[in-house]
Design a protein around this motif. Structure first.
Motif, PDB file in Angstrom:
ATOM      1  N   HIS A 236     -11.773 -61.589 -31.351  1.00 14.13           N
ATOM      2  CA  HIS A 236     -11.653 -60.160 -31.644  1.00 14.13           C
ATOM      3  C   HIS A 236     -10.612 -59.946 -32.728  1.00 14.13           C
ATOM      4  CE1 HIS A 236      -7.785 -59.818 -29.470  1.00 14.13           C
ATOM      5  NE2 HIS A 236      -8.317 -60.699 -28.645  1.00 14.13           N
ATOM      6  N   ARG A 237     -10.775 -58.867 -33.469  1.00 12.60           N
ATOM      7  CA  ARG A 237      -9.805 -58.544 -34.490  1.00 12.60           C
ATOM      8  C   ARG A 237      -8.622 -57.823 -33.836  1.00 12.60           C
ATOM      9  NH1 ARG A 237     -13.989 -54.609 -36.252  1.00 12.60           N
ATOM     10  NH2 ARG A 237     -13.376 -52.550 -35.474  1.00 12.60           N
ATOM     11  N   PRO A 238      -7.460 -57.810 -34.473  1.00 11.46           N
ATOM     12  CA  PRO A 238      -6.306 -57.116 -33.909  1.00 11.46           C
ATOM     13  C   PRO A 238      -6.619 -55.642 -33.654  1.00 11.46           C
ATOM     14  CG  PRO A 238      -5.626 -58.507 -35.739  1.00 11.46           C
ATOM     15  CD  PRO A 238      -7.128 -58.522 -35.727  1.00 11.46           C
ATOM     16  N   GLY A 239      -6.189 -55.175 -32.506  1.00 10.82           N
ATOM     17  CA  GLY A 239      -6.398 -53.773 -32.175  1.00 10.82           C
ATOM     18  C   GLY A 239      -7.754 -53.450 -31.602  1.00 10.82           C
ATOM     19  N   ALA A 240      -8.601 -54.444 -31.388  1.00 10.59           N
ATOM     20  CA  ALA A 240      -9.923 -54.186 -30.833  1.00 10.59           C
ATOM     21  C   ALA A 240      -9.797 -53.690 -29.395  1.00 10.59           C
ATOM     22  CB  ALA A 240     -10.768 -55.455 -30.865  1.00 10.59           C
ATOM     23  N   PRO A 241     -10.705 -52.839 -28.942  1.00 12.23           N
ATOM     24  CA  PRO A 241     -10.667 -52.389 -27.545  1.00 12.23           C
ATOM     25  C   PRO A 241     -10.983 -53.548 -26.605  1.00 12.23           C
ATOM     26  CG  PRO A 241     -12.685 -51.658 -28.616  1.00 12.23           C
ATOM     27  CD  PRO A 241     -11.824 -52.251 -29.696  1.00 12.23           C
ATOM     28  N   PRO A 242     -10.709 -53.384 -25.319  1.00 14.91           N
ATOM     29  CA  PRO A 242     -11.029 -54.456 -24.363  1.00 14.91           C
ATOM     30  C   PRO A 242     -12.512 -54.809 -24.389  1.00 14.91           C
ATOM     31  CG  PRO A 242      -9.620 -52.803 -23.348  1.00 14.91           C
ATOM     32  CD  PRO A 242     -10.041 -52.243 -24.674  1.00 14.91           C
ATOM     33  N   PHE A 243     -12.798 -56.074 -24.115  1.00 13.60           N
ATOM     34  CA  PHE A 243     -14.190 -56.517 -24.076  1.00 13.60           C
ATOM     35  C   PHE A 243     -14.925 -55.760 -22.970  1.00 13.60           C
ATOM     36  CE2 PHE A 243     -17.662 -59.288 -22.792  1.00 13.60           C
ATOM     37  CZ  PHE A 243     -18.206 -59.649 -24.011  1.00 13.60           C
ATOM     38  N   PRO A 244     -16.161 -55.276 -23.225  1.00 13.75           N
ATOM     39  CA  PRO A 244     -16.890 -54.479 -22.222  1.00 13.75           C
ATOM     40  C   PRO A 244     -17.453 -55.327 -21.086  1.00 13.75           C
ATOM     41  CG  PRO A 244     -18.242 -54.764 -24.178  1.00 13.75           C
ATOM     42  CD  PRO A 244     -16.892 -55.366 -24.500  1.00 13.75           C
ATOM     43  N   LEU A 245     -16.574 -55.916 -20.321  1.00 16.10           N
ATOM     44  CA  LEU A 245     -16.975 -56.830 -19.258  1.00 16.10           C
ATOM     45  C   LEU A 245     -17.834 -56.128 -18.203  1.00 16.10           C
ATOM     46  CD1 LEU A 245     -16.580 -59.754 -18.299  1.00 16.10           C
ATOM     47  CD2 LEU A 245     -14.572 -58.994 -17.034  1.00 16.10           C
ATOM     48  N   GLU A 246     -17.634 -54.830 -18.044  1.00 18.17           N
ATOM     49  CA  GLU A 246     -18.377 -54.102 -17.007  1.00 18.17           C
ATOM     50  C   GLU A 246     -19.875 -54.072 -17.280  1.00 18.17           C
ATOM     51  OE1 GLU A 246     -17.277 -51.260 -20.254  1.00 18.17           O
ATOM     52  OE2 GLU A 246     -16.238 -52.813 -19.111  1.00 18.17           O
ATOM     53  N   LEU A 247     -20.279 -54.385 -18.505  1.00 14.44           N
ATOM     54  CA  LEU A 247     -21.703 -54.373 -18.840  1.00 14.44           C
ATOM     55  C   LEU A 247     -22.400 -55.683 -18.478  1.00 14.44           C
ATOM     56  CD1 LEU A 247     -21.665 -52.621 -22.334  1.00 14.44           C
ATOM     57  CD2 LEU A 247     -22.040 -51.598 -20.085  1.00 14.44           C
ATOM     58  N   LEU A 248     -21.625 -56.688 -18.080  1.00 10.93           N
ATOM     59  CA  LEU A 248     -22.210 -57.981 -17.762  1.00 10.93           C
ATOM     60  C   LEU A 248     -22.604 -58.047 -16.288  1.00 10.93           C
ATOM     61  CD1 LEU A 248     -19.739 -60.322 -19.682  1.00 10.93           C
ATOM     62  CD2 LEU A 248     -22.016 -59.577 -20.403  1.00 10.93           C
ATOM     63  N   GLY A 249     -23.607 -58.827 -16.002  1.00  9.04           N
ATOM     64  CA  GLY A 249     -24.060 -58.990 -14.630  1.00  9.04           C
ATOM     65  C   GLY A 249     -23.135 -59.876 -13.816  1.00  9.04           C
ATOM     66  N   ASP A 250     -23.369 -59.925 -12.503  1.00 12.29           N
ATOM     67  CA  ASP A 250     -22.532 -60.719 -11.608  1.00 12.29           C
ATOM     68  C   ASP A 250     -22.651 -62.214 -11.869  1.00 12.29           C
ATOM     69  OD1 ASP A 250     -21.581 -58.473 -10.362  1.00 12.29           O
ATOM     70  OD2 ASP A 250     -23.047 -58.529  -8.720  1.00 12.29           O
TER      71      ASP A 250
ATOM     72  N   THR B 262     -23.140 -67.866 -19.137  1.00  7.10           N
ATOM     73  CA  THR B 262     -24.276 -67.126 -18.600  1.00  7.10           C
ATOM     74  C   THR B 262     -25.499 -68.029 -18.532  1.00  7.10           C
ATOM     75  OG1 THR B 262     -25.860 -65.345 -19.034  1.00  7.10           O
ATOM     76  CG2 THR B 262     -24.705 -66.223 -20.940  1.00  7.10           C
ATOM     77  N   SER B 263     -26.250 -67.897 -17.446  1.00 12.64           N
ATOM     78  CA  SER B 263     -27.493 -68.674 -17.330  1.00 12.64           C
ATOM     79  C   SER B 263     -28.673 -67.918 -17.928  1.00 12.64           C
ATOM     80  CB  SER B 263     -27.768 -68.990 -15.857  1.00 12.64           C
ATOM     81  OG  SER B 263     -27.886 -67.790 -15.102  1.00 12.64           O
ATOM     82  N   GLU B 264     -28.489 -66.644 -18.274  1.00 11.07           N
ATOM     83  CA  GLU B 264     -29.548 -65.840 -18.879  1.00 11.07           C
ATOM     84  C   GLU B 264     -28.984 -65.101 -20.091  1.00 11.07           C
ATOM     85  OE1 GLU B 264     -31.253 -63.312 -15.936  1.00 11.07           O
ATOM     86  OE2 GLU B 264     -31.782 -64.960 -14.594  1.00 11.07           O
TER      87      GLU B 264
END
Length: 401
Positions: free
Chosen positions: A207-221, A236-238
């Protein structure tokens, strides 16, 4: 807690016996290392790097401390205890299981006694003392193993306290895949409620400096993530299902996705994905890079020194030319090799006059001769030119063509 009965037994034997065994410490340690490496698959590695240093140090320290403790009630043991607890923690960190630890201790006890028994007999020691010494050595090795297991179990308890910690530990093990880690991976996966897939893709992130947090909530379990370290990554397996929806949300982030590989190949897949991030910043403008679309480029530069050596040896006729002339002829040769077009067609691609191309082709004929008519030589030339261009782009930040 370990009782350390062996320390009292060792202190009870004559000090003269310890002095007699002192010269045999190195040979006994070497015999133990050889037997353990030959019998325990987790330790069947060359004695190089950290692994070799730690194994040799651990065995030599064990034998030396045992001999020094004979007839020495005042011998301190605190450092020894902390050392082998630390050794147990290292076993856990490197992904080996308790079976390997216990097997190596059992083998070590047998070899230690076999290595020292004759020296004990040659010293004319009373049979009762011989018996006590044997009991002490076997107890000593058992307690060394128990001490290491204490350290192992403490590290395991710290690492496996919660499901998120287990998942991070699981990704760490898969990404490193140390020898003997398959069982630990399976155990951690079970504890984390994560079904082990046959294949998975590794995803390198930057990520570049100052980038927002990675959108981890969009990833599956099913996605494992490490975002806090200096080189964040995912598993990830898919990958298509998990990552394509992310492409529009990677604000300030770039991701490179390896091909699907067996879990045992995850470390190599992660290295490939990280290489794609380094090489493709200019070549691939989007935030999501699929390594499967750039396999030839990644293969060419998998080992920089080999690509450089290929370019040096294959393009040696250019060595006597000036930089500008070499650049122009290299560019023309690569276009000719890739298109096998006519002078006007090549000229159109290069933006020069056909007469200029004909002159360059004549120079190339003089430089390379029959190599331009041999299929294997033409392939070598094309690979070398592509590798050279990619290395130049990597050095200067230019976009490879």
């Amino acid at each position: 807690m370990v009782e350390y009965r062996s320390f009292h037994l060792l202190a009870s034997v004559p000090r003269a016996l310890g002095a007699a065994l002192g010269p045999h410490v190195a040979s006994a340690a070497a015999a133990m290392i050889e037997e353990v490496r030959g019998s325990v698959p987790s330790y069947a590695q060359p004695l190089r790097g950290v692994f070799g240093k730690v194994l040799v140090q651990s065995v030599e320290y064990a034998v030396r401390h045992c001999v020094d403790s004979m007839g020495t009630p005042e011998q301190p043991h605190e450092h020894w205890i902390e050392f082998y607890r630390g050794r147990g923690r290292m076993e856990f960190t490197e992904g080996r299981n308790l079976d390997a630890l216990q097997d190596s201790a059992t083998i070590g006890a047998r070899v230690a006694w076999r290595s020292m028994h004759q020296a004990v007999v040659d010293a004319g020691v009373d049979p009762v003392v011989v018996s006590t010494t044997a009991e002490a050595i076997f107890a000593y090795v058992d307690e060394l193993c128990a001490t290491a297991i204490e350290g192992y179990q403490r590290a395991q308890a710290e690492a496996e306290g919660t499901v998120p910690v287990r998942r991070r530990r699981l990704l760490e093990l898969i990404a490193k895949a140390p020898e003997g880690s398959a069982r630990s991976i399976a155990e951690l996966a079970g504890g984390a409620g994560w079904p082990l897939p046959e294949t998975a893709a590794m995803v390198a992130l930057e990520h570049r400096p100052g980038a927002p947090p990675f959108p981890l909530e969009l990833l599956g379990d099913g996605v494992l993530a490490e975002l806090d370290g200096p080189e964040p990554h995912l598993l990830t397996s898919e990958p298509d299902a998990d990552l394509v929806p992310l492409a529009a949300r990677l604000d300030g982030w770039r991701a490179a996705v390896s091909p699907l590989v067996p879990l045992a190949d995850a470390p190599a897949a992660l290295r490939t994905a990280r290489r794609a991030l380094r090489l493709s910043a200019a070549e691939v403008p989007g935030p999501l890079i699929w390594c499967r679309d750039h396999l030839a480029t990644l293969w060419l530069l998998a080992e920089d020194f080999l690509a450089a050596e290929l370019a040096r040896r294959t393009l040696d006729p250019f060595a006597s030319l000036g930089d500008k002339q070499r650049e122009r002829l290299s560019e023309t040769l690569l276009v000719w090799l890739e298109s096998r077009g006519s002078a006007p067609e090549i000229a159109a691609q290069l933006g020069v006059h056909p007469h200029t191309v004909r002159n360059r082709l004549r120079q190339l004929e003089e430089l390379f001769g029959d190599r331009l008519r041999d299929a294997d030589d033409r392939l070598g030339l094309q690979l070398a030119l592509r590798a050279q261009r990619l290395m130049q782009a990597q050095r200067h930040g230019d976009e490879p063509r």
